[in-house]
Design a protein around this motif. Structure first.
Motif, PDB file in Angstrom:
ATOM      1  N   THR A 133       0.839  -1.214   0.000  1.00  0.00           N
ATOM      2  CA  THR A 133       0.000   0.000   0.000  1.00  0.00           C
ATOM      3  C   THR A 133       0.866   1.254   0.000  1.00  0.00           C
ATOM      4  O   THR A 133       0.604   2.201  -0.743  1.00  0.00           O
ATOM      5  CB  THR A 133      -0.948   0.000   1.216  1.00  0.00           C
ATOM      6  N   GLU A 134       1.914   1.264   0.812  1.00  0.00           N
ATOM      7  CA  GLU A 134       2.816   2.422   0.841  1.00  0.00           C
ATOM      8  C   GLU A 134       3.519   2.604  -0.501  1.00  0.00           C
ATOM      9  O   GLU A 134       3.683   3.731  -0.976  1.00  0.00           O
ATOM     10  CB  GLU A 134       3.855   2.267   1.952  1.00  0.00           C
ATOM     11  N   LYS A 135       3.912   1.523  -1.121  1.00  0.00           N
ATOM     12  CA  LYS A 135       4.545   1.612  -2.447  1.00  0.00           C
ATOM     13  C   LYS A 135       3.583   2.218  -3.459  1.00  0.00           C
ATOM     14  O   LYS A 135       3.969   3.029  -4.306  1.00  0.00           O
ATOM     15  CB  LYS A 135       5.004   0.232  -2.923  1.00  0.00           C
ATOM     16  N   PHE A 136       2.317   1.831  -3.388  1.00  0.00           N
ATOM     17  CA  PHE A 136       1.306   2.382  -4.292  1.00  0.00           C
ATOM     18  C   PHE A 136       1.135   3.882  -4.043  1.00  0.00           C
ATOM     19  O   PHE A 136       1.134   4.680  -4.984  1.00  0.00           O
ATOM     20  CB  PHE A 136      -0.031   1.648  -4.091  1.00  0.00           C
ATOM     21  N   ILE A 137       1.013   4.278  -2.785  1.00  0.00           N
ATOM     22  CA  ILE A 137       0.840   5.688  -2.437  1.00  0.00           C
ATOM     23  C   ILE A 137       2.054   6.507  -2.873  1.00  0.00           C
ATOM     24  O   ILE A 137       1.926   7.641  -3.329  1.00  0.00           O
ATOM     25  CB  ILE A 137       0.596   5.845  -0.914  1.00  0.00           C
ATOM     26  N   ALA A 138       3.238   5.918  -2.763  1.00  0.00           N
ATOM     27  CA  ALA A 138       4.495   6.630  -3.029  1.00  0.00           C
ATOM     28  C   ALA A 138       4.795   6.793  -4.521  1.00  0.00           C
ATOM     29  O   ALA A 138       5.876   7.263  -4.877  1.00  0.00           O
ATOM     30  CB  ALA A 138       5.647   5.911  -2.335  1.00  0.00           C
ATOM     31  N   ARG A 139       3.858   6.490  -5.385  1.00  0.00           N
ATOM     32  CA  ARG A 139       4.100   6.655  -6.828  1.00  0.00           C
ATOM     33  C   ARG A 139       4.078   8.116  -7.260  1.00  0.00           C
ATOM     34  O   ARG A 139       4.533   8.443  -8.347  1.00  0.00           O
ATOM     35  CB  ARG A 139       3.075   5.852  -7.638  1.00  0.00           C
ATOM     36  N   THR A 140       3.589   8.998  -6.407  1.00  0.00           N
ATOM     37  CA  THR A 140       3.583  10.428  -6.721  1.00  0.00           C
ATOM     38  C   THR A 140       4.476  11.159  -5.719  1.00  0.00           C
ATOM     39  O   THR A 140       4.706  10.654  -4.611  1.00  0.00           O
ATOM     40  CB  THR A 140       2.160  11.021  -6.619  1.00  0.00           C
ATOM     41  N   GLU A 142       3.761  13.722  -3.902  1.00  0.00           N
ATOM     42  CA  GLU A 142       2.979  13.993  -2.694  1.00  0.00           C
ATOM     43  C   GLU A 142       2.840  12.732  -1.850  1.00  0.00           C
ATOM     44  O   GLU A 142       2.898  12.778  -0.618  1.00  0.00           O
ATOM     45  CB  GLU A 142       1.585  14.532  -3.045  1.00  0.00           C
ATOM     46  N   GLY A 143       2.650  11.606  -2.501  1.00  0.00           N
ATOM     47  CA  GLY A 143       2.536  10.330  -1.803  1.00  0.00           C
ATOM     48  C   GLY A 143       3.834   9.951  -1.101  1.00  0.00           C
ATOM     49  O   GLY A 143       3.819   9.468   0.032  1.00  0.00           O
ATOM     50  N   ARG A 144       4.979  10.176  -1.794  1.00  0.00           N
ATOM     51  CA  ARG A 144       6.278   9.899  -1.172  1.00  0.00           C
ATOM     52  C   ARG A 144       6.452  10.737   0.087  1.00  0.00           C
ATOM     53  O   ARG A 144       6.901  10.236   1.119  1.00  0.00           O
ATOM     54  CB  ARG A 144       7.421  10.157  -2.158  1.00  0.00           C
ATOM     55  N   ASP A 145       6.100  12.026  -0.007  1.00  0.00           N
ATOM     56  CA  ASP A 145       6.209  12.907   1.163  1.00  0.00           C
ATOM     57  C   ASP A 145       5.322  12.419   2.307  1.00  0.00           C
ATOM     58  O   ASP A 145       5.729  12.448   3.473  1.00  0.00           O
ATOM     59  CB  ASP A 145       5.834  14.347   0.792  1.00  0.00           C
ATOM     60  N   MET A 146       4.124  11.969   1.968  1.00  0.00           N
ATOM     61  CA  MET A 146       3.186  11.508   2.985  1.00  0.00           C
ATOM     62  C   MET A 146       3.703  10.237   3.669  1.00  0.00           C
ATOM     63  O   MET A 146       3.697  10.129   4.900  1.00  0.00           O
ATOM     64  CB  MET A 146       1.814  11.242   2.366  1.00  0.00           C
ATOM     65  N   VAL A 147       4.188   9.275   2.895  1.00  0.00           N
ATOM     66  CA  VAL A 147       4.713   8.031   3.465  1.00  0.00           C
ATOM     67  C   VAL A 147       5.945   8.325   4.312  1.00  0.00           C
ATOM     68  O   VAL A 147       6.090   7.803   5.423  1.00  0.00           O
ATOM     69  CB  VAL A 147       5.023   7.002   2.357  1.00  0.00           C
ATOM     70  N   HIS A 148       6.818   9.194   3.813  1.00  0.00           N
ATOM     71  CA  HIS A 148       8.030   9.561   4.553  1.00  0.00           C
ATOM     72  C   HIS A 148       7.672  10.183   5.903  1.00  0.00           C
ATOM     73  O   HIS A 148       8.185   9.779   6.951  1.00  0.00           O
ATOM     74  CB  HIS A 148       8.883  10.536   3.733  1.00  0.00           C
ATOM     75  N   ALA A 149       6.791  11.163   5.880  1.00  0.00           N
ATOM     76  CA  ALA A 149       6.407  11.857   7.116  1.00  0.00           C
ATOM     77  C   ALA A 149       5.736  10.901   8.104  1.00  0.00           C
ATOM     78  O   ALA A 149       6.045  10.912   9.304  1.00  0.00           O
ATOM     79  CB  ALA A 149       5.481  13.030   6.792  1.00  0.00           C
TER      80      ALA A 149
END
Length: 115
Positions: free
Chosen positions: A47-54, A56-63
């Motif tokens: 799920t995190e890999k899917f979110i991190a495709r953008t 904004e998603g990378r920033d969200m997963v990182h935070a």
């Protein structure tokens, strides 16, 4: 890898698995003076890999990952960690590089860790 390093890695993996539903695939820990430096590979869930495709998603997963890890250790040191290294945990610094699915955690203990 020493027994102490393997046991430390098991504690770190267990915390991450309980928190995120998936533990890292590989961990390497180095003990240097009063520091335990852990390098973790293969951390992200599907799920995190899917979110991190953008971006904004990378920033969200990182935070989220960075904040959650630091909060968990601030609230409660994992069972057995301080006993294993023979010292009190003072600080944890943690970061993750989403693109490489690699994280680093630096644990700062009160006294030097005996090998």
């Amino acid at each position: 890898m020493s027994k102490k390093e393997a046991a430390f890695n098991d504690i770190v993996r267990k915390v991450r698995k309980q928190l995120f539903g998936k533990g890292p695939e590989r961990i390497k820990t180095y003990f240097v003076d009063n520091l335990a430096i852990s390098i973790l590979h293969g951390n992200l869930t599907p799920t995190e890999k899917f979110i991190a495709r953008t971006p904004e998603g990378r920033d969200m997963v990182h935070a989220a990952r960075t904040k959650m890890i630091q909060d968990v250790y601030a609230q409660h040191v994992p069972d057995g960690m301080e006993e294993l290294v023979g010292s009190k945990l003072l600080h944890l610094f943690s970061d993750i590089k989403i693109e490489e699915d690699m994280a680093v955690s630096v644990f700062v203990f009160e006294k030097p860790i005996e090998l």
